[in-house]
Design a protein around this motif. Structure first.
Motif, mmCIF file in Angstrom:
data_model
loop_
_atom_site.group_PDB
_atom_site.id
_atom_site.type_symbol
_atom_site.label_atom_id
_atom_site.label_comp_id
_atom_site.label_asym_id
_atom_site.label_seq_id
_atom_site.Cartn_x
_atom_site.Cartn_y
_atom_site.Cartn_z
ATOM 1 N N PHE A 31 1.332 -1.081 0.196
ATOM 2 C CA PHE A 31 -0.301 0.036 0.571
ATOM 3 C C PHE A 31 0.786 1.417 0.081
ATOM 4 O O PHE A 31 1.593 1.205 0.684
ATOM 5 N N VAL A 32 0.297 1.983 -1.112
ATOM 6 C CA VAL A 32 1.269 3.573 -0.767
ATOM 7 C C VAL A 32 0.477 4.697 -0.603
ATOM 8 O O VAL A 32 -0.473 5.146 -1.525
ATOM 9 N N TRP A 33 1.292 5.751 -0.578
ATOM 10 C CA TRP A 33 0.570 7.133 -0.601
ATOM 11 C C TRP A 33 -0.942 6.604 0.480
ATOM 12 O O TRP A 33 -0.992 6.478 1.789
ATOM 13 N N ASP A 34 -1.549 7.512 -0.738
ATOM 14 C CA ASP A 34 -3.051 7.411 0.071
ATOM 15 C C ASP A 34 -3.882 6.347 -0.130
ATOM 16 O O ASP A 34 -4.691 6.414 0.400
ATOM 17 N N ASP A 35 -3.227 5.619 -0.667
ATOM 18 C CA ASP A 35 -3.621 3.894 -0.256
ATOM 19 C C ASP A 35 -4.059 3.543 1.475
ATOM 20 O O ASP A 35 -4.577 2.886 1.967
ATOM 21 N N GLU A 36 -2.995 4.364 2.140
ATOM 22 C CA GLU A 36 -3.644 3.800 3.959
ATOM 23 C C GLU A 36 -4.663 4.549 4.165
ATOM 24 O O GLU A 36 -5.033 4.516 4.784
ATOM 25 N N THR A 37 -5.223 6.185 3.623
ATOM 26 C CA THR A 37 -6.424 6.351 4.861
ATOM 27 C C THR A 37 -7.125 6.065 3.591
ATOM 28 O O THR A 37 -8.622 5.574 4.511
ATOM 29 N N SER A 140 -0.979 2.486 -8.312
ATOM 30 C CA SER A 140 -1.752 2.703 -7.823
ATOM 31 C C SER A 140 -3.650 2.728 -7.327
ATOM 32 O O SER A 140 -4.404 2.826 -7.590
ATOM 33 N N LEU A 141 -3.506 1.445 -5.846
ATOM 34 C CA LEU A 141 -5.438 1.023 -5.254
ATOM 35 C C LEU A 141 -5.508 1.950 -4.901
ATOM 36 O O LEU A 141 -6.743 2.698 -5.359
ATOM 37 N N ALA A 142 -5.548 3.643 -4.268
ATOM 38 C CA ALA A 142 -6.074 4.630 -4.048
ATOM 39 C C ALA A 142 -6.381 5.452 -5.475
ATOM 40 O O ALA A 142 -7.558 6.466 -5.842
ATOM 41 N N SER A 143 -6.074 4.618 -6.797
ATOM 42 C CA SER A 143 -7.010 5.106 -8.091
ATOM 43 C C SER A 143 -8.140 4.167 -8.560
ATOM 44 O O SER A 143 -8.283 4.874 -9.997
ATOM 45 N N ARG A 144 -8.160 3.573 -7.866
ATOM 46 C CA ARG A 144 -9.442 2.735 -8.050
ATOM 47 C C ARG A 144 -10.632 2.902 -8.079
ATOM 48 O O ARG A 144 -11.461 3.072 -9.617
ATOM 49 N N GLY A 145 -11.047 4.577 -7.804
ATOM 50 C CA GLY A 145 -12.355 5.399 -8.327
ATOM 51 C C GLY A 145 -11.620 4.853 -9.881
ATOM 52 O O GLY A 145 -12.676 5.076 -11.207
ATOM 53 N N ASN A 146 -11.006 5.972 -10.035
ATOM 54 C CA ASN A 146 -10.869 6.413 -12.004
ATOM 55 C C ASN A 146 -11.087 4.803 -13.077
ATOM 56 O O ASN A 146 -12.028 4.989 -14.068
ATOM 57 N N GLN A 147 -11.192 4.015 -12.433
ATOM 58 C CA GLN A 147 -10.647 2.440 -13.268
ATOM 59 C C GLN A 147 -12.224 2.226 -12.757
ATOM 60 O O GLN A 147 -12.598 1.708 -14.252
ATOM 61 N N LEU A 148 -13.077 2.105 -12.032
ATOM 62 C CA LEU A 148 -14.322 2.064 -12.061
ATOM 63 C C LEU A 148 -15.311 2.716 -12.628
ATOM 64 O O LEU A 148 -16.212 1.711 -13.369
ATOM 65 N N TYR A 149 -15.467 4.124 -12.498
ATOM 66 C CA TYR A 149 -15.659 5.045 -13.313
ATOM 67 C C TYR A 149 -15.865 5.042 -14.833
ATOM 68 O O TYR A 149 -16.868 4.860 -15.804
ATOM 69 N N THR A 150 -14.363 4.518 -15.379
ATOM 70 C CA THR A 150 -13.810 4.759 -16.275
ATOM 71 C C THR A 150 -14.749 3.463 -17.024
ATOM 72 O O THR A 150 -15.588 3.356 -18.714
ATOM 73 N N VAL A 151 -15.043 1.871 -16.608
ATOM 74 C CA VAL A 151 -15.453 0.234 -16.988
ATOM 75 C C VAL A 151 -17.127 1.088 -16.767
ATOM 76 O O VAL A 151 -17.811 1.233 -17.845
ATOM 77 N N PHE A 152 -17.799 1.709 -16.113
ATOM 78 C CA PHE A 152 -18.643 1.420 -15.438
ATOM 79 C C PHE A 152 -19.554 2.298 -16.807
ATOM 80 O O PHE A 152 -20.403 2.206 -17.692
ATOM 81 N N ALA A 153 -18.581 3.539 -17.053
ATOM 82 C CA ALA A 153 -18.773 4.548 -18.286
ATOM 83 C C ALA A 153 -18.718 4.147 -20.085
ATOM 84 O O ALA A 153 -19.626 4.895 -20.265
ATOM 85 N N LEU A 154 -18.113 3.301 -19.764
ATOM 86 C CA LEU A 154 -17.869 2.520 -21.208
ATOM 87 C C LEU A 154 -18.584 1.767 -21.365
ATOM 88 O O LEU A 154 -19.596 1.980 -22.605
ATOM 89 N N ALA A 399 8.762 3.149 0.919
ATOM 90 C CA ALA A 399 10.473 3.731 0.291
ATOM 91 C C ALA A 399 10.467 3.870 -0.576
ATOM 92 O O ALA A 399 11.021 5.144 -0.860
ATOM 93 N N ALA A 400 10.673 3.747 -1.586
ATOM 94 C CA ALA A 400 10.614 2.780 -3.158
ATOM 95 C C ALA A 400 9.822 4.211 -3.523
ATOM 96 O O ALA A 400 10.669 5.166 -3.843
ATOM 97 N N PHE A 401 8.464 4.375 -3.157
ATOM 98 C CA PHE A 401 7.934 5.517 -4.244
ATOM 99 C C PHE A 401 8.385 6.453 -3.670
ATOM 100 O O PHE A 401 8.741 8.227 -4.947
ATOM 101 N N PHE A 402 8.466 6.901 -2.375
ATOM 102 C CA PHE A 402 8.944 8.389 -2.204
ATOM 103 C C PHE A 402 10.882 8.544 -1.971
ATOM 104 O O PHE A 402 10.850 9.813 -2.731
ATOM 105 N N THR A 403 11.518 8.326 -2.063
ATOM 106 C CA THR A 403 12.411 8.214 -2.630
ATOM 107 C C THR A 403 13.185 8.511 -4.189
ATOM 108 O O THR A 403 14.175 9.289 -4.330
#
Length: 578
Positions: A31-37, A140-154, A399-403
């Protein structure tokens, strides 16, 4: 000759293999960055039984003050379903993202084959599967909303162009898909404008002037209105959100540059970043800003001219319109919480642009150069795959992402603060302190009190870790002044700094005052128990720990502290307050 059905089946298998090669390594990512919240620390995600609250409680998205002003119940439901299957194992969440990406490729073919033809739609799906600019949307798991609305909208679009009469099965399913897209992420509102655009350009499902069009569009408008009403009811929209540029004209100038960067990523997706910083324009537009604005205006005018030139020109003009309409909700022209620019915003945009661009190609002319085109296509696809494979481990963990991101964005305070947090988690407090003190010298340039409070918070944490409690106390006091809505965690840190400085009485008083405001906070009671132990008052400590456990039986720290207190071994009790 191979049938379309068989070709589609083979092609989807190839797409599955390509996605596995490009992003299969993400199954080992965390989990990276906004994935945590959004996921890890989101109690709603880990309790699927609370799913009705996803639609009525803003904190179901995140308990963060800013992120909780987003309304994405379907996204939260998706995370909750993953959590029910996988717990907190990130690999399962990443597997769902890969499957959604493959489903997005299939949705492109389904939606556009009747508009631009089977071959252009299929080729667009191949490109979409491995285009590096879309990698953030997958990794980015936090981008899940983009995948979901893309699938449904298409799928909504694909069903829309297949409607035979108002309220037939295709129409009803299309409306349902549109509603699911809206409740997945806010930018799906663009679909309401894109449907009539496609309708007018392609005359599908029938001529747009047909009287039946009133009944065709009314349900989509109704769904959008219902969504907006629910969002307004659930989410706090009373607090003002400023324009990213400080004003509408300045934001418009900044967004002109952003649009050009997006177009560059479409053509040359090899300089990718997890976060982009767009500089504010000065009081007078410079040559670069003026050029960006003029180029965008020229592109829009070209689209208008092309619409009447030819059928292929009309498809190109629709691609231009799709680009701007789909990005309008994230352009900050109406101030909303979020980022001004992100590769994740391109997910739905490119899903529509790619088949339209391929649909405008004169394939008979290209047949003459077919060998050269095949060679170039293989070379470009290989370069894209290599880029995807190399980028996947960059999202392995914080660590990898923010480095990497801290090197790409050395002047971005948010990135540098987050890197300092990672260093503290890795017990490298000295490096974190140096990084934060460099930012402290630039504090006057940090615009909002909230952002400055975050800087002082982590500066105080670093000082506390380096056993400098007096200085840490001053930092946490500044945080409370800058951001009165700060969490109870700050009160615990203030008390810890006081206690480690020897002022146990004031530390106790600090927590008692906070408990008056938040009597149901088990962490505060646990902290008060620790203070009592440090003051030698074991009976009070036992009472406080027990009360913390009554409030939250899952508080393992309070349970351990209670056992230590009952055994009358204060030395075994943690000597910090948190």
């Amino acid at each position: 000759m191979i049938s379309e059905k068989r070709l589609l089946s083979v092609s989807l298998c190839i797409i599955l293999i390509l996605v596995a090669v490009a992003y299969g390594g993400s199954l080992r990512n965390g989990f990276v960055w906004d994935d945590e919240t959004f996921i890890v620390n989101n109690k709603f995600v880990h309790d699927l039984a609370r799913w009705p609250q996803y639609f009525t409680t803003p904190e179901s998205v995140s308990d963060d003050h800013i992120l909780s002003r987003m309304y994405r119940p379907i996204q939260t439901l998706s995370f909750a379903l993953d959590a029910a299957l996988w717990g907190k194992r990130a690999g399962g969440f990443h597997l769902t993202s890969l499957l959604l990406h493959i489903l997005s490729c299939g949705a492109i073919v389904f939606s556009f084959r009747t508009l631009v033809g089977f071959k252009p739609a299929l080729l667009a799906a191949f490109v979409f599967a491995i285009h590096p600019a879309l990698s953030e949307g997958v990794l980015s798991l936090a981008s899940r909303g983009n995948q979901l609305y893309t699938v449904f909208a298409l799928f909504s679009l694909g069903l829309f162009v297949r409607v035979a009469r108002p309220f037939d099965i295709s129409h009803i399913l299309s409306i349902i898909m549109a509603a699911l897209a809206l409740f997945s992420k806010e930018p799906a509102i663009a679909l309401v404008a894109l449907l009539p655009l496609i309708h007018a350009a392609f005359k599908q499902p029938w001529g747009i002037r047909d009287k039946r069009s009133i009944f065709l569009y009314a349900p989509y408008i109704a769904a959008a209105v219902i969504y907006l009403i629910m969002r307004s009811y659930v989410v706090d929209t009373t607090s003002a959100v400023s324009y990213w540029g400080g004003s509408l004209p300045a934001t418009f100038q900044m967004q002109a540059k952003v649009f050009l960067i997006y177009l560059r990523l479409l053509v040359w997706p090899f300089e990718l970043k997890g976060r982009y910083t767009i500089t504010h324009p000065g009081p007078f537009p410079d040559l670069l800003v003026t050029g960006a604005v003029l180029l965008n205006i020229a592109l829009v005018i070209s689209g208008i001219i092309l619409y009447r030139k030819s059928n292929n020109g009309k498809i190109l003009s629709v691609a231009v319109a799709w680009f701007y309409i789909s990005l309008a909700p994230v352009a900050n022209l109406i101030p909303l919480p979020g980022s001004m620019m992100g590769e994740r915003f391109l997910y739905f945009t490119f899903a529509g642009i790619m088949p339209l661009l391929f649909g405008a190609v004169q394939w008979k002319e290209w047949e003459k150069s077919k060998p050269l085109i095949v060679i170039l296509g293989v070379a470009l696809s290989s370069a894209w795959l290599i880029t995807d494979i190399k980028r996947t481990p960059e999202w392995k963990d914080n660590a990898a992402f923010f480095t990497l991101l801290s090197r790409q964005q050395p002047d971005d305070p948010a990135v540098q603060i987050r890197m300092a947090q990672v260093e503290l988690e890795m017990n490298n407090a000295a490096s974190a302190l140096n990084r934060l003190e460099r930012l402290m010298r630039r504090e006057p340039g940090i615009p909002t009190s909230h952002e400055r409070s975050i800087l002082h918070y982590w500066h105080g944490r670093a000082l506390l870790d380096l056993n400098r409690p007096g200085e840490a106390y001053r930092e946490f006091s500044i945080v409370r002044n800058l951001w009165p809505q700060s969490s109870r965690d700050v009160a615990l840190l203030v008390a810890e700094a006081l206690a480690r400085s020897g002022d146990l009485a004031t530390a106790r008083l600090t927590l008692e005052e906070e408990i008056k405001e938040s009597p149901e906070n088990d962490a505060l009671w646990n902290g008060l128990g620790n203070i009592s132990v440090m003051m030698g008052n074991i009976p009070d400590a036992v009472d406080h720990y027990r009360h913390a456990l009554e409030l939250n039986p899952a508080n393992k720290e309070a349970a351990t502290n209670l056992q230590n207190a009952l055994s009358r071994s204060p030395s075994n009790t943690r000597q910090n307050i948190r």
